[in-house]
Each structure stands twice: as structure tokens, then as C-alpha cells.
Design a protein around this motif. Structure first.
Motif, PDB file in Angstrom:
ATOM      1  N   ARG A 113      90.483  54.802 203.549  1.00  0.00           N
ATOM      2  CA  ARG A 113      89.305  55.404 202.917  1.00  0.00           C
ATOM      3  C   ARG A 113      89.299  55.011 201.450  1.00  0.00           C
ATOM      4  O   ARG A 113      90.225  55.322 200.708  1.00  0.00           O
ATOM      5  CB  ARG A 113      89.327  56.920 203.064  1.00  0.00           C
ATOM      6  CG  ARG A 113      89.273  57.330 204.531  1.00  0.00           C
ATOM      7  CD  ARG A 113      88.674  58.672 204.733  1.00  0.00           C
ATOM      8  NE  ARG A 113      88.748  59.038 206.145  1.00  0.00           N
ATOM      9  CZ  ARG A 113      88.392  60.199 206.640  1.00  0.00           C
ATOM     10  NH1 ARG A 113      87.905  61.137 205.848  1.00  0.00           N
ATOM     11  NH2 ARG A 113      88.493  60.450 207.926  1.00  0.00           N
ATOM     12  N   ARG A 119      88.617  62.852 195.615  1.00  0.00           N
ATOM     13  CA  ARG A 119      87.308  63.027 196.272  1.00  0.00           C
ATOM     14  C   ARG A 119      87.447  62.860 197.792  1.00  0.00           C
ATOM     15  O   ARG A 119      86.891  63.632 198.564  1.00  0.00           O
ATOM     16  CB  ARG A 119      86.283  62.036 195.710  1.00  0.00           C
ATOM     17  CG  ARG A 119      84.891  62.457 196.157  1.00  0.00           C
ATOM     18  CD  ARG A 119      83.760  61.601 195.663  1.00  0.00           C
ATOM     19  NE  ARG A 119      83.878  61.173 194.288  1.00  0.00           N
ATOM     20  CZ  ARG A 119      83.538  59.943 193.892  1.00  0.00           C
ATOM     21  NH1 ARG A 119      83.106  59.048 194.763  1.00  0.00           N
ATOM     22  NH2 ARG A 119      83.632  59.603 192.631  1.00  0.00           N
ATOM     23  N   SER A 120      88.185  61.842 198.215  1.00  0.00           N
ATOM     24  CA  SER A 120      88.382  61.639 199.664  1.00  0.00           C
ATOM     25  C   SER A 120      89.017  62.878 200.284  1.00  0.00           C
ATOM     26  O   SER A 120      88.637  63.304 201.382  1.00  0.00           O
ATOM     27  CB  SER A 120      89.281  60.436 199.923  1.00  0.00           C
ATOM     28  OG  SER A 120      88.719  59.279 199.389  1.00  0.00           O
ATOM     29  N   GLU A 122      88.842  65.945 199.267  1.00  0.00           N
ATOM     30  CA  GLU A 122      87.861  67.032 199.305  1.00  0.00           C
ATOM     31  C   GLU A 122      86.897  66.834 200.472  1.00  0.00           C
ATOM     32  O   GLU A 122      86.427  67.795 201.073  1.00  0.00           O
ATOM     33  CB  GLU A 122      87.098  67.019 197.981  1.00  0.00           C
ATOM     34  CG  GLU A 122      86.497  68.351 197.613  1.00  0.00           C
ATOM     35  CD  GLU A 122      85.815  68.257 196.256  1.00  0.00           C
ATOM     36  OE1 GLU A 122      86.307  67.514 195.385  1.00  0.00           O
ATOM     37  OE2 GLU A 122      84.788  68.936 196.106  1.00  0.00           O
ATOM     38  N   ASP A 123      86.623  65.560 200.793  1.00  0.00           N
ATOM     39  CA  ASP A 123      85.639  65.236 201.831  1.00  0.00           C
ATOM     40  C   ASP A 123      86.194  65.316 203.255  1.00  0.00           C
ATOM     41  O   ASP A 123      85.436  65.199 204.215  1.00  0.00           O
ATOM     42  CB  ASP A 123      85.081  63.816 201.614  1.00  0.00           C
ATOM     43  CG  ASP A 123      84.175  63.757 200.397  1.00  0.00           C
ATOM     44  OD1 ASP A 123      83.797  64.833 199.892  1.00  0.00           O
ATOM     45  OD2 ASP A 123      83.860  62.633 199.952  1.00  0.00           O
ATOM     46  N   PHE A 124      87.496  65.467 203.418  1.00  0.00           N
ATOM     47  CA  PHE A 124      88.066  65.473 204.775  1.00  0.00           C
ATOM     48  C   PHE A 124      87.438  66.564 205.646  1.00  0.00           C
ATOM     49  O   PHE A 124      87.237  66.379 206.831  1.00  0.00           O
ATOM     50  CB  PHE A 124      89.579  65.726 204.726  1.00  0.00           C
ATOM     51  CG  PHE A 124      90.415  64.490 204.513  1.00  0.00           C
ATOM     52  CD1 PHE A 124      89.890  63.223 204.623  1.00  0.00           C
ATOM     53  CD2 PHE A 124      91.768  64.628 204.210  1.00  0.00           C
ATOM     54  CE1 PHE A 124      90.672  62.096 204.432  1.00  0.00           C
ATOM     55  CE2 PHE A 124      92.564  63.516 204.020  1.00  0.00           C
ATOM     56  CZ  PHE A 124      92.013  62.250 204.124  1.00  0.00           C
ATOM     57  N   GLY A 125      87.233  67.716 205.032  1.00  0.00           N
ATOM     58  CA  GLY A 125      86.661  68.835 205.790  1.00  0.00           C
ATOM     59  C   GLY A 125      87.662  69.392 206.772  1.00  0.00           C
ATOM     60  O   GLY A 125      88.858  69.489 206.488  1.00  0.00           O
ATOM     61  N   ASP A 126      87.171  69.694 207.962  1.00  0.00           N
ATOM     62  CA  ASP A 126      87.987  70.390 208.950  1.00  0.00           C
ATOM     63  C   ASP A 126      88.679  69.374 209.856  1.00  0.00           C
ATOM     64  O   ASP A 126      88.120  68.946 210.858  1.00  0.00           O
ATOM     65  CB  ASP A 126      87.049  71.301 209.767  1.00  0.00           C
ATOM     66  CG  ASP A 126      87.853  72.307 210.577  1.00  0.00           C
ATOM     67  OD1 ASP A 126      89.034  72.496 210.262  1.00  0.00           O
ATOM     68  OD2 ASP A 126      87.279  72.863 211.531  1.00  0.00           O
ATOM     69  N   TRP A 148      96.340  69.565 197.731  1.00  0.00           N
ATOM     70  CA  TRP A 148      95.645  69.101 198.934  1.00  0.00           C
ATOM     71  C   TRP A 148      96.632  68.846 200.071  1.00  0.00           C
ATOM     72  O   TRP A 148      96.322  69.104 201.237  1.00  0.00           O
ATOM     73  CB  TRP A 148      94.834  67.833 198.633  1.00  0.00           C
ATOM     74  CG  TRP A 148      93.533  68.134 197.953  1.00  0.00           C
ATOM     75  CD1 TRP A 148      93.181  67.794 196.685  1.00  0.00           C
ATOM     76  CD2 TRP A 148      92.419  68.845 198.499  1.00  0.00           C
ATOM     77  NE1 TRP A 148      91.914  68.242 196.409  1.00  0.00           N
ATOM     78  CE2 TRP A 148      91.416  68.886 197.501  1.00  0.00           C
ATOM     79  CE3 TRP A 148      92.152  69.440 199.734  1.00  0.00           C
ATOM     80  CZ2 TRP A 148      90.177  69.505 197.694  1.00  0.00           C
ATOM     81  CZ3 TRP A 148      90.916  70.072 199.932  1.00  0.00           C
ATOM     82  CH2 TRP A 148      89.955  70.092 198.926  1.00  0.00           C
ATOM     83  N   TYR A 152      96.373  70.462 203.869  1.00  0.00           N
ATOM     84  CA  TYR A 152      96.279  69.715 205.143  1.00  0.00           C
ATOM     85  C   TYR A 152      97.630  69.660 205.871  1.00  0.00           C
ATOM     86  O   TYR A 152      97.879  68.740 206.643  1.00  0.00           O
ATOM     87  CB  TYR A 152      95.763  68.296 204.881  1.00  0.00           C
ATOM     88  CG  TYR A 152      94.331  68.252 204.406  1.00  0.00           C
ATOM     89  CD1 TYR A 152      93.290  68.748 205.202  1.00  0.00           C
ATOM     90  CD2 TYR A 152      93.996  67.740 203.154  1.00  0.00           C
ATOM     91  CE1 TYR A 152      91.967  68.715 204.764  1.00  0.00           C
ATOM     92  CE2 TYR A 152      92.674  67.706 202.716  1.00  0.00           C
ATOM     93  CZ  TYR A 152      91.676  68.196 203.520  1.00  0.00           C
ATOM     94  OH  TYR A 152      90.367  68.164 203.096  1.00  0.00           O
TER      95      TYR A 152
END
Ligand SMILES: C[S@@+](CC[C@H](N)C(=O)[O-])C[C@H]1O[C@@H](n2cnc3c(N)ncnc32)[C@H](O)[C@@H]1O
Length: 219
Positions: A113, A119-120, A122-126, A148, A152
Motif C-alpha cells: 500500500r 494514513r494507510s 488509519e484507512d485499514f478500517g475493520d 496503530w 491491529y
């Protein structure tokens, strides 16, 4: 000392780690493309691969791809249904890394990615938790990467932080180097977090004097 450290590394690598045409070509591609020689050494790559096997990891997160040398070491140690997501901000590095991942035949196992890692992340989501997380990007952002990484993680996740010794500068609390301060904060946050059991080791070798943290997320 550096000459001796390198000679010992070379002896260990030639005695213990079979030569590998793909990994040799990966390093050549990185050099040819002008990437900084910040990839892990071969014996460190093998250590990462051993960690993958020891933890029976199926999902790996890597922060800091460069030319995907360490990504390839780790992804090769995954089971066939395993997956490694690697994050890289520099478009040139990402381009070379994609080429190398293809060369290693790992397009199905490694997902790159591109963009600033924070930012990546933050964008992972669920998404399902990772089993192993390797933090190896810009050191000033290490505190954010640790937050982070914990987000995760699951109990048992192994979190590895590279380059935390920095020629011994890590003990200089007055350092005006943002990388040193990032690493110091990262170490303090790791030590203060009751969710983590951690240690750190110094290393010497072809990459000079440095070291890494190892932390496991408690149950
Ligand atoms: C030490 S190198 C990674 C080495 C790689 N893990 C290996 O051993 O082959 C650090 C990489 O992190 C990337 N990087 C730096 N800042 C970043 C950021 N904010 N987000 C994502 N990647 C970043 C750099 O472009 C560089 O490619």
C-alpha cells in the motif's frame, strides 16, 4: 571494529544461509535504482523469517517496505494462505518493490500500500488482527506506529521495532535528532504499556551498531 563485525556477519551468513539468486537480484535492483542501502542484512532477514515460523504467523504487517527485501524474507516463511501487507510512502521505492515482489513470485502473498503509513493505517478500517508487525519506517513516527500496531493486534501478536539503538545515541535524552527522540518515546511507551511484554537487543554487523525491540501483546 566495523571491519571485524562485517567479517563475522559474512562468515555466519555464508555458513548458515543458503545463497539465493532472487534475493541477490532484489538487492541489485535496489542498488541500480539508487535506493538507500537500508534493507536488513541477510542474517536479519533470516531472523525475521524464523520469527514468522516461530509465531506461526499468517498475517503480517510491515511498516517501511523500501525494495521489499525484508518483505520477501517474511512472506516466504508464511503458509500458502498467509498474507503480508507492507506500507511505503516513496513512489520510487514502491515501484522497485513491486518489481521485486513480482520477481520473487509473491504477488499473491504481498500487498503493497503506497502512501504515508499513518494514513494507510488509519484507512485499514475493520480488518482482522495481524500476528506479526515489523516497524521499520521513519523513526519520528514510531510512537504513532506503535499505537496503530496495538490497535491491529491480538493477544500473542509479536511487534518488532527495528533500528532502536542508532550507534548508541538512544541513551542521549538531549539528542536533537527527531529519529532518536522517536525511538526513545517508542521504547518508553512500550515499557509503560501493561499490554506488552518486551525486550530489546543490540546488534553489530554489516549494518553497523544498532538493535531492535521485541514485544508480545499479553493475553
Ligand atoms: C529502513 S527502510 C525499510 C527497509 C525494509 N524494511 C527492508 O529491510 O528491506 C524505511 C522505508 O520506510 C519508508 N518510509 C519513510 N517514511 C515513511 C512514511 N511516513 N510512511 C511509509 N513509509 C515511509 C522509506 O521510504 C523507506 O523505504
Amino acid at each position: 571494529m566495523q571491519q571485524q563485525w562485517s567479517a563475522v556477519d559474512k562468515y555466519m551468513i555464508s555458513s548458515l544461509i543458503p545463497g539465493d539468486e532472487v534475493l541477490t537480484r532484489v538487492l541489485e535492483n535496489n542498488l541500480r535504482a539508487g535506493l538507500p542501502q537500508h534493507d536488513v542484512a541477510a542474517n536479519q532477514g533470516q531472523l525475521l523469517a524464523l520469527f514468522v515460523r516461530m509465531t506461526q504467523a499468517k498475517r503480517i504487517l510491515e511498516i517501511g517496505t523500501l525494495g521489499a527485501y525484508s518483505s520477501i524474507w517474511m512472506a516466504r516463511a508464511l503458509p500458502p494462505d498467509g498474507k503480508l501487507i507492507t506500507l511505503e510512502a516513496d513512489p520510487t521505492h514502491a515501484q522497485v518493490a513491486r518489481l521485486n515482489i513480482g520477481l520473487a513470485g509473491l504477488d499473491d502473498r504481498i500487498e503493497l500500500r503506497e502512501g504515508p503509513a499513518l494514513r494507510s493505517l488509519e484507512d485499514f478500517g475493520d480488518i482482522p488482527p495481524f500476528d506479526l508487525i515489523f516497524i521499520d519506517a521513519d523513526k519520528p513516527n514510531n510512537p504513532g506506529y506503535l499505537e496503530w500496531a496495538l490497535h491491529y493486534s491480538r493477544p500473542g501478536t509479536l511487534i518488532i521495532g527495528d533500528n532502536v539503538v542508532r550507534d548508541g545515541e538512544v541513551i542521549n535524552g538531549q539528542s536533537d535528532d527527531a529519529r532518536v527522540q522517536g525511538v526513545r518515546r517508542f521504547i518508553e511507551m512500550t515499557g509503560d504499556n501493561p499490554r506488552l511484554t518486551a525486550t530489546a537487543l543490540q546488534t553489530v554487523g554489516v549494518k553497523g551498531w544498532d538493535g531492535f525491540t521485541l514485544a508480545i501483546v499479553n493475553g
